[in-house]
Design an enzyme around this catalytic site. Sequence first.
Site, short mmCIF file in Angstrom:
data_model
loop_
_atom_site.label_atom_id
_atom_site.label_comp_id
_atom_site.label_asym_id
_atom_site.label_seq_id
_atom_site.Cartn_x
_atom_site.Cartn_y
_atom_site.Cartn_z
N ASP A 51 -42.54 -9.84 53.35
CA ASP A 51 -42.34 -11.28 53.17
C ASP A 51 -42.49 -11.65 51.70
OD1 ASP A 51 -42.07 -11.74 55.96
OD2 ASP A 51 -44.24 -11.56 56.15
N ASP A 100 -43.17 -14.81 49.42
CA ASP A 100 -43.58 -16.22 49.38
C ASP A 100 -43.57 -16.72 47.94
OD1 ASP A 100 -43.97 -16.11 52.11
OD2 ASP A 100 -46.09 -15.61 51.94
N ASP A 110 -57.20 -17.60 50.06
CA ASP A 110 -58.30 -17.08 50.87
C ASP A 110 -58.96 -15.84 50.29
OD1 ASP A 110 -56.07 -15.51 51.34
OD2 ASP A 110 -56.00 -15.88 53.51
#
Length: 457
Positions: free
Chosen positions: A71, A73, A154
Amino acid sequence: MLSGSEQGQQPQSVASFSKPLVVTRENHVVSRKQLSPNALKVLYRLKDAGYDAYLVGGCIRDILLGLEPKDFDVVTNATPEQIKKQFRNCRLIGRRFRLAHIMFGREIIEVATMRGHHSDEEQGEKNKSQASEQGQLLRDNVYGTIDEDAERRDFSINALYYSINDFSIHDFAGGMEAIKNRRIELIGDPETRYREDPVRMLRAVRFATKLDMTIAPATEKPMFQLASLLGNIPAARLFEEMLKLFLNGKAEDNFHLLRQYGLFTYLFPALDKLLNKHPDGTEYQLVTQVLKNTDKRINAGKKVTPAYLIAAFLWYPLQSLANRITAQGETPFNAFNMAMNQILSESAKSLAVPKRFTIGAREIWQLQHRFDKRGGQRAFRLTQQPRFRAAKDFFCLRAQFEPELAELAKWWDNYTEQDAGSQKRMVSDLNKGAKSGGNYRRRRPRKAKSNNAKRHD
């Protein structure tokens, strides 16, 4: 901003912020050849429109670890509405935090606006946050700078930003060092970050197994006390996280870590209760074997339907409940159907499993009671059921831990490998002896009616 407990000396293995480390192109291995062409299109168009744009998180982390990124992003200082103006193939999603999805056929490039710090001051409906009494973020549309965005990430390994301007990597929280040491560490005060989003505990487990890393002590410690916060997470979101945990090729490792931290019970409470009652019992043996088989299939590029996992995880809780209902006076058939409805209803409080998967699980369960009925055309008819293959695989798996099923499972394994003629002979052999085990019941011939027999309306 960092919480009060983070000011001054940092707890062991907690990522803190200072001036970002800028790793120039010649000092890292990330190349545009490894990046999605569509992601590069998004980056360049935002750059040409006058916005800052970076690739962030997992794709950079994976390339640095020598893994193939999946992915891509993007983060930018453009607002969702500004992003949408630049791309006709864009749609905006999300309430908790607005995101832009740029559609390129099957590939979706996710673009997020840089997040900022929370403030109690009024900032307008479109730019404010909202938290629950437990500290969980319910709404997070607060925009800010790249420094603030990095601080809101995070884990340190996910706070790595690849700049399209000069192809450098900006490391805001010691992510490069964490990758070198193969360590999962939260950014900021762990308890605060877990309270903001309890799903981070599941993500910590998933990253640790996926990347072959260890969870840093300070990141690990609060998980034992805060696991119950997962009870506040919407069941639909937990289902999505469950798929990521058990369909990523590391299902068995994730299962053991989830159990270790007390997190598994918030995904499958009924099974967890049985596992606690029988730590090394049949339930544990079957579940671990299911997960081993799942990992083997996923890593071989084969698919696994969530219906099969749901059926396997809830099989023994279903059996236990059906036995209790039977003991109350219900017939075994009725008890089993009542137990199916109840176990799925209770499970839905934790995981919002889509109907197509619960229907599949029901079919797999129902077929378990038909494998001992092989006489006549019943064996052939059973093989024509849409879920036969999954049900048969599960039955044969059960036979590994339920010895009384072993002979029957062996028969079905042999039967499914034969041609039509051989299958008929196998069924015929069952019917030769009265105790053939085929559950074939010969019908008594009907008595011919006398011509003078009276008809009754």
